[in-house]
Design an enzyme around this catalytic site. Structure first.
Site, mmCIF file in Angstrom:
data_model
loop_
_atom_site.group_PDB
_atom_site.id
_atom_site.type_symbol
_atom_site.label_atom_id
_atom_site.label_comp_id
_atom_site.label_asym_id
_atom_site.label_seq_id
_atom_site.Cartn_x
_atom_site.Cartn_y
_atom_site.Cartn_z
ATOM 1 N N LYS A 76 -48.818 75.575 -74.058
ATOM 2 C CA LYS A 76 -48.064 76.242 -72.986
ATOM 3 C C LYS A 76 -46.980 75.296 -72.477
ATOM 4 C CE LYS A 76 -48.851 78.627 -68.555
ATOM 5 N NZ LYS A 76 -49.833 78.925 -67.479
ATOM 6 N N SER A 151 -50.146 83.926 -66.448
ATOM 7 C CA SER A 151 -48.863 83.425 -66.861
ATOM 8 C C SER A 151 -48.822 82.825 -68.268
ATOM 9 C CB SER A 151 -48.425 82.339 -65.872
ATOM 10 O OG SER A 151 -49.322 81.230 -65.926
ATOM 11 N N SER A 175 -54.565 82.720 -64.971
ATOM 12 C CA SER A 175 -53.532 82.698 -66.005
ATOM 13 C C SER A 175 -54.002 82.382 -67.425
ATOM 14 C CB SER A 175 -52.440 81.700 -65.636
ATOM 15 O OG SER A 175 -51.539 82.309 -64.749
HETATM 16 N N1 GLN Z 1 -51.140 85.539 -61.459
HETATM 17 C C1 GLN Z 1 -51.446 84.527 -60.513
HETATM 18 C C2 GLN Z 1 -50.169 84.094 -59.815
HETATM 19 O O1 GLN Z 1 -49.205 84.717 -60.032
HETATM 20 C C3 GLN Z 1 -52.114 83.368 -61.180
HETATM 21 C C4 GLN Z 1 -51.192 82.511 -61.931
HETATM 22 C C5 GLN Z 1 -51.862 81.362 -62.606
HETATM 23 O O2 GLN Z 1 -53.074 81.336 -62.761
HETATM 24 N N2 GLN Z 1 -51.054 80.396 -62.973
HETATM 25 O O3 GLN Z 1 -50.143 83.163 -59.069
#
Ligand code: GLN
Length: 487
Positions: A76, A151, A175
């Site tokens: 990532k 994400s 994410s």
């Molecule tokens: N979807 C969540 C957010 O927008 C979690 C994101 C993540 O785990 N990086 O913050």
């Protein structure tokens, strides 16, 4: 070789029996990755991958190569990689090339794993659909007009589409687990403090963890074994917990284990019937395998979202203050320093990042701090205490990972609240610092559904044990997206 093997174990067998070389594996992975049609990659580095593959072959020839030696993987693009661009999915890091690699990358390097490149993500990992990437959305290989989740969408997709054998992601509120669920692969978030974050772009420091995407539960455990363990560069790893053998109980089954089913996790608004059906079928599988199911109550589940959307933006606004055009990436010159900051940040950050900076700065402001941040921390403690009580009674929790399957690209972009609701089952786990895994548990309308298994802190072995028992009893992890085959 046109297709990659189905697992790290299969690939390892090929490598060790000399039926394939690490270079052949890398070439196959690179060919598939270059043919990717999902915008999953931000950067592929063929030369680097080939170089690593050649030295992996050298080690394999000498015997006693570590288990990940020669295995192609994807990183990532929020995890720093020495001499390879790292963008965090943001224009503000354009041109930034780290001077050192994250500890997790160094650990995989040390095993001889072969990094293919960097994967697409929501900007600074803020999102649940990958639509917040400054480099365009990622598409879901099960249905290309749907999101892959986020994400870590790119990392999920390259594993689902057979372009890499495993990938690393980060999970601050879901994410890793949510995109794993939406793309039909295994995704795992470790206990807070088990994996070093040194060299990983910080989002919300009391929540962030690095973890793997993989095709099987065993593969996820293999990657965890490689990246777990204390790092003097990460002060949050206070507990020197012994690095246990995470694969030890994979074959132990669930007979006699007590599995908690939180009733609040089935009562949320927006839960799709197809998701609920698949998860209830999974519960029946556990029962058949000899587990004892117990309904439990996590009454603060609803508050998780509110707590998360105070703590996370507050921490993010502090962490992202460093992107000011002076040290990292983009700089848009103004007549004076303040105007340079303004222009750089105004041009460099996307709308979701700006929204969170504003929310976080507001929550941290003198006069609001007690009402928001302190209150949220108190509720956080209550949420953790509620999990503690539940884990006195059960060995693990079994829940849906996400209330929905993959939704159409564009469906929720104008409704941040609807988007945030995606994470209602995953983010309480981060708030409490617990380990959680999402594994495939069938399809609803042809799209993957994820099953989440959560264990108490440092009980990854139990979590893997439960997940592996389910995987062995079903065929769901074998389903693969049709669109994955390169055109
Ligand atoms: N979807 C969540 C957010 O927008 C979690 C994101 C993540 O785990 N990086 O913050």
């Amino acid at each position: 070789m046109n297709e990659l093997p189905r697992s790290i174990r299969e690939a390892g067998d090929l490598l060790r029996s000399r039926k394939a070389s690490a270079l052949e594996l890398a070439e196959a992975a690179l060919a598939r990755s270059h043919a990717d049609r999902f915008n999953a990659w931000l950067h592929l580095d063929d030369d680097y991958a080939r170089k690593q593959a050649r030295s992996a072959d050298e080690r394999l020839r000498h015997g006693d190569a570590p288990v990940l030696c020669g295995i192609p993987w994807a990183c990532k693009d929020i995890i720093g990689t020495k001499a390879i661009p790292t963008t965090a999915g943001s224009k503000i890091l354009e041109g930034y090339v780290p001077a050192y690699s994250a500890t997790v990358v160094d650990r995989l390097d040390a095993q001889g794993a072969v990094m293919l490149g960097k994967t697409n993500l929501d900007e600074f990992a803020m999102g649940s659909s990958n639509e917040n990437s400054a480099f365009g959305p990622v598409k879901n290989p099960w249905c290309a007009d749907r999101v892959p989740g986020g994400s870590s969408g790119g990392s999920a997709v390259v594993v689902a589409a057979g372009e890499a054998l495993f990938a690393l992601g980060t999970d601050t509120g879901g994410s890793i687990r949510q995109p794993a669920a939406l793309t039909g692969v295994v995704g795992m978030k470790p206990t807070y403090g088990r994996v070093p974050r040194w060299g990983v772009v910080a989002f919300a420091s009391s929540l962030d963890q690095v973890g793997p995407f993989a095709n099987t539960v065993e593969d996820a455990a293999i990657v965890c074994e490689a990246i777990f363990g204390k790092d003097p560069n990460d002060a949050t790893m206070v507990e020197d917990f012994p690095n246990d053998d995470l694969r030890q109980d994979l074959d132990a089954g669930v007979k006699g284990l007590r599995l908690g089913v939180p009733k609040e996790y089935f009562a949320v608004k927006g839960m799709e019937p197809g998701v609920e059906r698949a998860v209830r079928e999974a519960l029946a599988v556990f029962e058949k395998e000899g587990a004892k199911l117990e309904e439990v109550s996590l009454s603060l589940t609803d508050h998780g979202l509110a707590v998360y959307y105070i703590i996370q933006p507050a921490e993010a606004s502090a962490n992202l203050a460093r992107y000011d055009g002076v040290r990292f990436g983009l700089r848009v010159e103004g007549p004076d320093l303040v105007e340079t900051y303004r222009r750089t940040r105004g041009r460099g950050f996307g709308p979701e990042v700006k929204r969170r900076m504003i929310l976080g700065t507001y929550a941290l402001a003198a006069g609001y701090y007690d009402a928001y941040c302190v209150k949220a921390q108190k509720v956080r403690t209550l949420i953790k205490a509620e999990y503690d009580r539940v884990f006195d009674k059960v060995d693990a929790l079994v829940t849906p990972t996400s209330p929905t399957v993959a939704f159409p690209i564009g469906a929720k972009v104008n409704d941040p609240l609807a988007m945030y609701l995606n994470d209602v089952f995953t983010l309480p786990v981060n708030i409490a610092g617990l380990p959680g895994i999402s594994i495939p548990c069938g399809l609803s309308d042809g799209l993957p559904v994820g099953l989440q298994i959560v264990a108490n802190s440092y009980r990854e072995r139990t979590m893997f044990r439960v997940a592996a028992a389910y995987e062995r009893a079903t065929q769901h992890h074998l389903a693969r997206p049709k669109e994955a085959v390169p055109a």
